[in-house]
Design a protein around this motif. Structure first.
Motif, PDB file in Angstrom:
ATOM      1  N   PHE A  60       0.847  -1.191   0.000  1.00 40.79           N
ATOM      2  CA  PHE A  60       0.000   0.000   0.000  1.00 40.79           C
ATOM      3  C   PHE A  60       0.885   1.244   0.000  1.00 40.79           C
ATOM      4  N   GLN A  61       0.763   2.033  -1.045  1.00 40.20           N
ATOM      5  CA  GLN A  61       1.485   3.298  -1.148  1.00 40.20           C
ATOM      6  C   GLN A  61       0.519   4.422  -0.774  1.00 40.20           C
ATOM      7  N   ILE A  62       0.669   4.947   0.449  1.00 42.43           N
ATOM      8  CA  ILE A  62      -0.232   6.008   0.902  1.00 42.43           C
ATOM      9  C   ILE A  62       0.287   7.362   0.458  1.00 42.43           C
ATOM     10  N   SER A  63      -0.628   8.176  -0.068  1.00 40.81           N
ATOM     11  CA  SER A  63      -0.250   9.505  -0.564  1.00 40.81           C
ATOM     12  C   SER A  63      -0.642  10.617   0.396  1.00 40.81           C
ATOM     13  N   ALA A  64      -1.814  10.488   1.032  1.00 47.87           N
ATOM     14  CA  ALA A  64      -2.265  11.555   1.926  1.00 47.87           C
ATOM     15  C   ALA A  64      -3.439  11.058   2.758  1.00 47.87           C
ATOM     16  N   ILE A  65      -3.603  11.671   3.915  1.00 51.59           N
ATOM     17  CA  ILE A  65      -4.825  11.507   4.712  1.00 51.59           C
ATOM     18  C   ILE A  65      -5.679  12.726   4.410  1.00 51.59           C
ATOM     19  N   THR A  66      -6.706  12.533   3.606  1.00 47.56           N
ATOM     20  CA  THR A  66      -7.495  13.673   3.145  1.00 47.56           C
ATOM     21  C   THR A  66      -8.522  14.134   4.170  1.00 47.56           C
ATOM     22  N   GLN A  67      -9.035  13.187   4.988  1.00 45.62           N
ATOM     23  CA  GLN A  67     -10.043  13.581   5.978  1.00 45.62           C
ATOM     24  C   GLN A  67     -10.208  12.495   7.028  1.00 45.62           C
ATOM     25  N   PHE A  68     -10.370  12.944   8.264  1.00 42.90           N
ATOM     26  CA  PHE A  68     -10.774  12.042   9.342  1.00 42.90           C
ATOM     27  C   PHE A  68     -12.005  12.668   9.974  1.00 42.90           C
ATOM     28  N   ASP A  69     -13.149  12.050   9.774  1.00 41.47           N
ATOM     29  CA  ASP A  69     -14.418  12.599  10.234  1.00 41.47           C
ATOM     30  C   ASP A  69     -14.826  11.900  11.521  1.00 41.47           C
ATOM     31  N   GLU A  70     -14.707  12.611  12.649  1.00 41.31           N
ATOM     32  CA  GLU A  70     -15.081  12.016  13.924  1.00 41.31           C
ATOM     33  C   GLU A  70     -16.578  11.795  14.026  1.00 41.31           C
ATOM     34  N   GLN A  71     -17.372  12.682  13.398  1.00 38.28           N
ATOM     35  CA  GLN A  71     -18.818  12.531  13.453  1.00 38.28           C
ATOM     36  C   GLN A  71     -19.275  11.271  12.734  1.00 38.28           C
ATOM     37  N   GLU A  72     -18.734  11.042  11.533  1.00 38.37           N
ATOM     38  CA  GLU A  72     -19.103   9.864  10.759  1.00 38.37           C
ATOM     39  C   GLU A  72     -18.313   8.628  11.176  1.00 38.37           C
ATOM     40  N   GLU A  73     -17.229   8.849  11.907  1.00 36.00           N
ATOM     41  CA  GLU A  73     -16.292   7.779  12.255  1.00 36.00           C
ATOM     42  C   GLU A  73     -15.773   7.106  10.980  1.00 36.00           C
ATOM     43  N   ILE A 137       5.571  -8.288 -17.703  1.00 37.57           N
ATOM     44  CA  ILE A 137       6.955  -8.638 -18.013  1.00 37.57           C
ATOM     45  C   ILE A 137       6.964  -9.969 -18.768  1.00 37.57           C
ATOM     46  N   SER A 138       8.014 -10.211 -19.525  1.00 34.22           N
ATOM     47  CA  SER A 138       8.077 -11.381 -20.405  1.00 34.22           C
ATOM     48  C   SER A 138       7.959 -12.712 -19.666  1.00 34.22           C
ATOM     49  N   ASN A 139       8.340 -12.740 -18.396  1.00 32.67           N
ATOM     50  CA  ASN A 139       8.234 -13.995 -17.638  1.00 32.67           C
ATOM     51  C   ASN A 139       6.846 -14.209 -17.043  1.00 32.67           C
ATOM     52  N   GLY A 140       5.907 -13.301 -17.358  1.00 36.38           N
ATOM     53  CA  GLY A 140       4.542 -13.440 -16.866  1.00 36.38           C
ATOM     54  C   GLY A 140       4.230 -12.590 -15.647  1.00 36.38           C
ATOM     55  N   ASP A 141       5.215 -11.922 -15.084  1.00 43.15           N
ATOM     56  CA  ASP A 141       4.957 -11.048 -13.929  1.00 43.15           C
ATOM     57  C   ASP A 141       4.061  -9.889 -14.337  1.00 43.15           C
ATOM     58  N   VAL A 142       3.019  -9.647 -13.556  1.00 43.15           N
ATOM     59  CA  VAL A 142       2.078  -8.553 -13.815  1.00 43.15           C
ATOM     60  C   VAL A 142       2.112  -7.600 -12.627  1.00 43.15           C
ATOM     61  N   GLN A 143       2.199  -6.314 -12.912  1.00 41.90           N
ATOM     62  CA  GLN A 143       2.169  -5.292 -11.867  1.00 41.90           C
ATOM     63  C   GLN A 143       1.024  -4.328 -12.175  1.00 41.90           C
ATOM     64  N   TRP A 144       0.189  -4.139 -11.168  1.00 41.38           N
ATOM     65  CA  TRP A 144      -1.029  -3.319 -11.320  1.00 41.38           C
ATOM     66  C   TRP A 144      -1.080  -2.344 -10.156  1.00 41.38           C
ATOM     67  N   GLU A 145      -1.201  -1.053 -10.457  1.00 44.09           N
ATOM     68  CA  GLU A 145      -1.161  -0.014  -9.423  1.00 44.09           C
ATOM     69  C   GLU A 145      -2.348   0.937  -9.576  1.00 44.09           C
ATOM     70  N   PRO A 146      -3.516   0.513  -9.149  1.00 46.60           N
ATOM     71  CA  PRO A 146      -4.704   1.369  -9.256  1.00 46.60           C
ATOM     72  C   PRO A 146      -4.746   2.418  -8.149  1.00 46.60           C
ATOM     73  N   PHE A 147      -4.759   3.692  -8.524  1.00 48.37           N
ATOM     74  CA  PHE A 147      -4.864   4.786  -7.552  1.00 48.37           C
ATOM     75  C   PHE A 147      -6.336   4.994  -7.208  1.00 48.37           C
ATOM     76  N   GLN A 148      -6.600   5.295  -5.912  1.00 45.81           N
ATOM     77  CA  GLN A 148      -7.993   5.433  -5.503  1.00 45.81           C
ATOM     78  C   GLN A 148      -8.090   6.229  -4.206  1.00 45.81           C
ATOM     79  N   ILE A 149      -9.267   6.803  -3.980  1.00 50.52           N
ATOM     80  CA  ILE A 149      -9.588   7.437  -2.699  1.00 50.52           C
ATOM     81  C   ILE A 149     -10.339   6.407  -1.870  1.00 50.52           C
ATOM     82  N   PHE A 150      -9.765   6.023  -0.739  1.00 47.99           N
ATOM     83  CA  PHE A 150     -10.355   4.998   0.111  1.00 47.99           C
ATOM     84  C   PHE A 150     -11.031   5.660   1.307  1.00 47.99           C
ATOM     85  N   LYS A 151     -12.311   5.367   1.476  1.00 54.26           N
ATOM     86  CA  LYS A 151     -13.051   5.878   2.634  1.00 54.26           C
ATOM     87  C   LYS A 151     -13.488   4.680   3.459  1.00 54.26           C
ATOM     88  N   SER A 152     -12.838   4.489   4.584  1.00 50.18           N
ATOM     89  CA  SER A 152     -13.070   3.305   5.418  1.00 50.18           C
ATOM     90  C   SER A 152     -13.648   3.705   6.772  1.00 50.18           C
TER      91      SER A 152
END
Length: 414
Positions: A60-73, A137-152
């Motif tokens: 997990f490559q974290i870029s920023a903490i955009t919001q922490f909402d105590e009301q919504e938890e 990659i030629s040996n079959g290695d696949v690298q996938w890096e989907p960027f997203q905003i995660f709200k947990s």
């Protein structure tokens, strides 16, 4: 001679580079072979022996903490998952394709694990989008890096607000696959390579773990410490100042006519701060904030001060001839006279509430009725002012010091 050798070496390297270069037709031919000739099907797990699991490595490559909402938890973070696995159906020999060693294809053209944020707060959806690509990659290695905003979701403990520490988890699962089909493994856990610091929260600790007992699951844990400076300057300091201003209710002359209004104003001010701080907290009853408790105590003290001020105004307007000073008030006045040590230059102190002594130039002792005649309701009010001022100062100082020590020594921040 050395210059000639270097020149020959450069020419050989340039010739080698030209020999290994591949054209657009080579790339097209490779794509046709992989996805058409070999009948690639992204609905099938990319492993020849379907009885084995596909091993998926996640970071997990974290870029920023955009919001922490105590009301919504809820916790909102920006970043991307670096997901890697081996697709045996997408391997090729570089020598057969003019040295092509890597391809970039849209993520929707290949098989990928349906990773989802299980404890999502708002919506449940898979990672990535149609415009994201994957590296092969030629040996079959696949690298996938989907960027997203995660709200947990994140349970909030506001006991030590604003010196609180919150621990939040982000649970990612392979929604459709069992442990016999896909297994999750950690690569580097949580990375902060491109992380932008938050103005409100700092990351105190990061951890991660993978579990393949039932559903393939990987959990990233963030321990966040709140930066308290804003709340200290805008909430705690004003509240403490208002609390100590309460004490000076009894320094204001009772006959000024402003004592009750002063006490009520302070009571309303503390109540406003209590409302403001309550608006920052989630609406649950699991935890009680120490700061909120302090405000409740100061509101209670302020209420008592208002009631005492109203009582004093009523007492000072009594007529001694019609309203005889009772024993309780006389004892109160006597106690204050003892505390302030009202002896001066060897002269006897003034008659107290019991009438035991009196300032006089001779040694005669007046009777009790004469002593009581010199005690007024204003004297009683002054005695009450003295006691309330110092008792209130002690209580507010001790409570304030205790609360601040509890906040500053939050064990969760260690």
């Amino acid at each position: 001679m050395d210059f000639v050798s270097v020149k020959i070496l450069v020419i050989v390297l340039e010739a080698s580079t030209l020999t290994l270069a591949y054209s657009i037709n080579d790339t097209k031919d490779l794509l046709t072979e992989l996805f058409t000739s070999n009948s690639y099907n992204k609905k099938v797990r990319p492993i020849k022996d379907q009885d084995k699991e596909v091993n998926v490595t996640i970071t997990f490559q974290i870029s920023a903490i955009t919001q922490f909402d105590e009301q919504e938890e809820s916790l909102t973070t920006a970043g991307y998952l670096s997901v890697e696995w081996v697709d045996e159906m997408l391997a090729w020999a570089t020598a057969d394709h003019n040295g092509i060693s890597r391809l970039i294809v849209p993520q929707d053209d290949i098989w990928k694990p349906d990773i989802s944020l299980r404890n999502s707060f708002s919506s449940f959806k898979g990672l990535g989008s149609s415009y994201f690509n994957a590296w092969i990659i030629s040996n079959g290695d696949v690298q996938w890096e989907p960027f997203q905003i995660f709200k947990s979701t994140c349970s909030v403990d506001i006991t030590f607000f604003p010196y609180d520490s919150q621990t939040c988890e982000m649970k990612f699962i392979a929604w459709s696959y069992s442990k016999n089909e896909v297994k999750f493994f950690l690569s580097s856990g949580i990375m902060k390579t491109d992380y932008s610091e938050s103005a409100t929260w700092e990351i105190a600790k990061m951890s991660s773990k993978a579990s393949n007992e039932d559903t393939p699951t990987i959990i990233f844990t963030l321990k966040l410490n709140r930066k308290p400076l804003f709340y200290v300057l805008n909430m705690i300091v004003p509240v403490i100042l208002l609390s100590f201003m309460n004490i000076f209710t009894f320094a204001l002359p009772v006959k000024s006519g402003e004592r009750a209004s002063y006490a009520v104003t302070l009571f309303l001010s503390i109540s406003v701060f209590l409302t403001i701080i309550a608006s920052e907290f989630p609406k649950n009853s699991d935890n009680l904030s120490i700061l909120a408790l302090y405000l409740i105590l100061m509101t209670s003290v302020s209420t008592i001060f208002v009631l005492v001020s109203v009582l004093q105004i009523r007492l000072v307007n009594r007529d001694e001839e019609n309203m005889v000073i009772g024993t309780f008030y006389k004892l109160l006045l006597r106690l204050v006279n003892v505390l302030i040590c009202n002896k001066c230059n060897g002269r006897k102190k003034k008659v107290d509430a019991i009438g035991e002594s009196k300032d006089t130039d001779n040694s005669g002792i007046p009777d009790q009725s004469e002593a009581e005649a010199e005690v007024t309701w204003l004297d009683v009010v002054h005695a009450m002012d003295f006691l309330c001022f110092w008792i209130g100062s002690f209580v507010i100082f001790v409570v304030t010091l205790t609360i601040m020590l509890l906040l500053l020594n939050n064990p969760q921040r260690n």
